[in-house]
Design an enzyme around this catalytic site. Structure first.
Site, PDB file in Angstrom:
ATOM      1  N   SER A  49       0.858  -1.188   0.000  1.00 26.18           N
ATOM      2  CA  SER A  49       0.000   0.000   0.000  1.00 26.18           C
ATOM      3  C   SER A  49       0.896   1.241   0.000  1.00 26.18           C
ATOM      4  O   SER A  49       2.117   1.135   0.183  1.00 26.18           O
ATOM      5  CB  SER A  49      -0.875   0.008   1.258  1.00 26.18           C
ATOM      6  OG  SER A  49      -0.043   0.164   2.401  1.00 26.18           O
ATOM      7  N   ASP A  82      -1.114  -1.357  -4.016  1.00 29.52           N
ATOM      8  CA  ASP A  82      -2.452  -1.572  -3.475  1.00 29.52           C
ATOM      9  C   ASP A  82      -3.091  -0.215  -3.142  1.00 29.52           C
ATOM     10  O   ASP A  82      -2.489   0.595  -2.434  1.00 29.52           O
ATOM     11  CB  ASP A  82      -2.323  -2.439  -2.208  1.00 29.52           C
ATOM     12  CG  ASP A  82      -3.655  -2.978  -1.733  1.00 29.52           C
ATOM     13  OD1 ASP A  82      -4.584  -3.096  -2.543  1.00 29.52           O
ATOM     14  OD2 ASP A  82      -3.755  -3.283  -0.526  1.00 29.52           O
ATOM     15  N   ASP A 104      -7.314   3.538  -7.163  1.00 26.98           N
ATOM     16  CA  ASP A 104      -8.555   3.435  -6.398  1.00 26.98           C
ATOM     17  C   ASP A 104      -9.237   4.802  -6.334  1.00 26.98           C
ATOM     18  O   ASP A 104      -8.986   5.604  -5.449  1.00 26.98           O
ATOM     19  CB  ASP A 104      -8.268   2.911  -4.991  1.00 26.98           C
ATOM     20  CG  ASP A 104      -9.553   2.779  -4.181  1.00 26.98           C
ATOM     21  OD1 ASP A 104     -10.634   3.084  -4.728  1.00 26.98           O
ATOM     22  OD2 ASP A 104      -9.469   2.384  -3.015  1.00 26.98           O
ATOM     23  N   GLY A 211     -10.643  -7.087   0.899  1.00 22.39           N
ATOM     24  CA  GLY A 211     -11.190  -7.441   2.212  1.00 22.39           C
ATOM     25  C   GLY A 211     -11.506  -8.922   2.302  1.00 22.39           C
ATOM     26  O   GLY A 211     -12.552  -9.316   2.802  1.00 22.39           O
ATOM     27  N   ASN A 253      -7.404 -10.488  -2.124  1.00 23.45           N
ATOM     28  CA  ASN A 253      -6.516  -9.651  -1.327  1.00 23.45           C
ATOM     29  C   ASN A 253      -6.538 -10.024   0.154  1.00 23.45           C
ATOM     30  O   ASN A 253      -7.600 -10.012   0.785  1.00 23.45           O
ATOM     31  CB  ASN A 253      -6.948  -8.181  -1.452  1.00 23.45           C
ATOM     32  CG  ASN A 253      -6.565  -7.575  -2.776  1.00 23.45           C
ATOM     33  OD1 ASN A 253      -6.184  -8.275  -3.707  1.00 23.45           O
ATOM     34  ND2 ASN A 253      -6.654  -6.254  -2.861  1.00 23.45           N
ATOM     35  N   ASP A 255      -4.507  -9.358   3.862  1.00 24.50           N
ATOM     36  CA  ASP A 255      -3.544  -8.659   4.706  1.00 24.50           C
ATOM     37  C   ASP A 255      -3.819  -8.954   6.182  1.00 24.50           C
ATOM     38  O   ASP A 255      -2.943  -9.416   6.923  1.00 24.50           O
ATOM     39  CB  ASP A 255      -3.642  -7.143   4.433  1.00 24.50           C
ATOM     40  CG  ASP A 255      -2.548  -6.354   5.116  1.00 24.50           C
ATOM     41  OD1 ASP A 255      -1.727  -6.960   5.822  1.00 24.50           O
ATOM     42  OD2 ASP A 255      -2.494  -5.119   4.952  1.00 24.50           O
ATOM     43  N   THR A 256      -5.069  -8.719   6.600  1.00 22.89           N
ATOM     44  CA  THR A 256      -5.440  -8.846   8.021  1.00 22.89           C
ATOM     45  C   THR A 256      -5.064 -10.208   8.620  1.00 22.89           C
ATOM     46  O   THR A 256      -4.518 -10.266   9.733  1.00 22.89           O
ATOM     47  CB  THR A 256      -6.953  -8.584   8.163  1.00 22.89           C
ATOM     48  OG1 THR A 256      -7.193  -7.230   7.747  1.00 22.89           O
ATOM     49  CG2 THR A 256      -7.430  -8.766   9.579  1.00 22.89           C
TER      50      THR A 256
HETATM   51  P1  13P Z   1      -8.181  -7.730   4.480  1.00 22.78           P
HETATM   52  O1  13P Z   1      -8.221  -6.596   5.433  1.00 22.78           O
HETATM   53  O2  13P Z   1      -9.434  -8.535   4.522  1.00 22.78           O
HETATM   54  O3  13P Z   1      -6.975  -8.609   4.658  1.00 22.78           O
HETATM   55  O4  13P Z   1      -8.119  -7.114   2.992  1.00 22.78           O
HETATM   56  C1  13P Z   1      -6.905  -6.626   2.476  1.00 22.78           C
HETATM   57  C2  13P Z   1      -7.101  -5.856   1.216  1.00 22.78           C
HETATM   58  O5  13P Z   1      -8.161  -5.785   0.625  1.00 22.78           O
HETATM   59  C3  13P Z   1      -5.917  -5.154   0.688  1.00 22.78           C
HETATM   60  O6  13P Z   1      -6.213  -4.371  -0.433  1.00 22.78           O
HETATM   61  O1  G3H Z   2      -6.312  -2.370   1.940  1.00 23.16           O
HETATM   62  C1  G3H Z   2      -5.588  -2.097   2.870  1.00 23.16           C
HETATM   63  C2  G3H Z   2      -4.405  -2.957   3.169  1.00 23.16           C
HETATM   64  O2  G3H Z   2      -4.716  -3.867   4.184  1.00 23.16           O
HETATM   65  C3  G3H Z   2      -3.212  -2.101   3.482  1.00 23.16           C
HETATM   66  O3  G3H Z   2      -3.442  -1.337   4.602  1.00 23.16           O
HETATM   67  O4  G3H Z   2      -2.909   1.086   4.267  1.00 23.16           O
HETATM   68  O5  G3H Z   2      -2.674  -0.032   6.529  1.00 23.16           O
HETATM   69  O6  G3H Z   2      -1.045  -0.531   4.701  1.00 23.16           O
HETATM   70  P1  G3H Z   2      -2.465  -0.110   5.049  1.00 23.16           P
HETATM   71 ZN    ZN Z   3      -8.147  -3.494  -0.399  1.00 19.67          ZN
END
Ligand code: 13P
Ligand code: G3H
Ligand code: ZN
Length: 307
Positions: A49, A82, A104, A211, A253, A255-256
C-alpha cells in the site's frame, strides 16, 4: 520470475481459480509469502500500500521483491501497488518497477473514476504494467438492507460494463459486500454473489476481492490465547471464497490474516520468555506461522500446483 499482473490473472481467469494477493510491510512478511508459494507451487501477487511504501521506501520494496524472485525463479510473481490514490502515485510505482498498479478512485463520482483510470491505464500499459480499478464502496452489507441501499453501495453491473470497455482496465474490484480489516460483518456473513456473476458476464475480465481475509478459528484463537482482543471480529468464510471464485473472482486480497497470525506469534514468544530480546526468536516463528496460513489459503483458492 517477476511478471505483469495480467500474466498471472488471465491464466487464473481462463482456468477459473483464485490467486492470493498478499500485502507486505517488511522482509519477514515478503519472505514468508515466497516460502508459501514455493511450498504450494503457486503463483503469487505481492502488494504494498502507499503506507507500506512510505514505511519501507519504494526502492527497498521493489529491491526485496526482485531479490526474492531471483531466489525462486520458477515462481511467477507480480508486484502490485495496493489502493493507489492518484495518477502520480501510480506513475512512481511504475517507474520504480512495480508490474501492476491499482488506481482506487472508487470514492469519486463514476465519470471521474473512469477518466482517472483511463489516464493511468494509458501510462501503465505503455510500460507493460497492468492496472486494477475499483467500482462501488467497500463495506459490509446486512441481511435487512433494502434493494435501493444495496444499489447505492455495491457495484452497478451496467456501470461495470461501460467502465471496462472505455478504460481497458485489466482487472476490476467490484464491491459486493466485503470490507477491510477484522470486523467485516455485523451479523451473518453476506456477499452479493448474483451481482458478482452479472459483473463477470458483462465484463469477462479477472475480478478482484478486497477485504478477503477469513480470520480462521485457529488464527483467532492464537491471537486471543496470547492476550489479544478481537471481540466482534468476523472474516470471509472459506466457503464464500470458493463461491466467489466460481462467480469470477481471480485475485484475492489478504492482509489482516497475516497481521493477526504474525503478531500472535510475536506475543506468544514474548509471553513465554520475558527475558528474550533476540529479534530472530520472535520473527522466525512468526514467518513460519504466516507461511502455513498462506499455504492453506493457496489450496483453498486453487492456485496451488498451478506453476
Ligand atoms: P483484508 O483486510 O481482509 O486482509 O483485505 C486486504 C485488502 O483488501 C488489501 O487491499
Ligand atoms: O487495503 C488495505 C491494506 O490492508 C493495506 O493497509 O494502508 O494499513 O497498509 P495499510
Ligand atoms: Zn483493499
Amino acid at each position: 520470475m517477476l511478471v505483469s499482473g495480467s500474466e498471472i490473472l488471465l491464466k487464473a481467469h481462463k482456468e477459473n481459480y483464485g490467486v492470493g494477493a498478499f500485502n507486505f510491510v517488511n522482509f519477514e512478511m515478503l519472505n514468508a509469502i515466497f516460502c508459501a508459494a514455493n511450498e504450494a507451487n503457486s503463483p503469487i501477487i505481492v502488494q504494498a500500500s502507499e503506507g507500506a511504501i512510505k514505511y519501507m521506501g519504494i526502492d527497498m520494496a521493489v529491491g526485496m521483491v526482485k531479490i526474492l524472485s531471483k531466489r525462486y525463479p520458477h515462481i511467477p510473481v507480480a508486484l502490485n501497488l495496493d489502493h493507489g490514490t492518484s495518477f502520480e502515485s501510480c506513475q512512481k510505482a511504475v517507474e520504480a518497477g512495480f508490474t501492476s498498479v491499482m488506481i482506487d478512485a472508487s470514492h469519486h463520482p463514476f465519470e471521474e473514476n473512469l477518466q482517472l483510470t483511463q489516464k493511468v491505464v494509458e501510462m501503465a500499459h505503455a510500460k507493460g504494467v497492468s492496472v486494477e480499478a475499483e467500482l462501488g464502496r467497500l463495506m459490509g452489507i446486512e441481511d435487512n438492507i433494502s434493494v435501493s441501499e444495496k444499489d447505492a453501495v455495491l457495484i452497478n453491473p451496467d456501470e461495470a460494463e461501460e467502465f471496462v470497455s472505455k478504460t481497458k482496465v485489466d482487472y476490476l474490484a467490484p464491491a459486493i459486500g466485503t470490507s477491510h480489516g477484522a470486523f467485516k460483518f455485523k451479523g451473518e456473513p453476506k456477499l452479493d454473489f448474483e451481482r458478482l456473476q452479472e459483473v463477470k458476464r458483462r465484463t469477462n475480465i479477472p475480478l478482484v476481492l478486497h477485504g478477503a481475509s477469513s480470520i480462521p478459528e485457529y488464527v483467532r484463537e492464537a491471537f486471543l490465547a496470547t492476550g489479544g482482543d478481537l471481540k466482534g471480529s468476523k472474516g470471509v468464510p472459506f466457503d464464500f471464497l470458493k463461491e466467489a471464485i466460481k462467480g469470477g473472482i481471480n485475485k484475492i486480497n489478504i492482509d489482516t490474516d497475516l497481521r493477526i497470525a504474525f503478531i500472535a506469534e510475536v506475543r506468544r514468544v514474548a509471553n513465554e520468555d520475558p527475558t528474550q530480546f533476540d529479534l530472530r526468536k520472535f520473527f522466525a516463528p512468526a514467518m513460519e506461522s504466516i507461511t502455513k496460513v498462506m499455504v492453506e489459503r493457496m489450496n483453498i483458492l486453487g492456485s496451488a500446483n498451478k506453476i
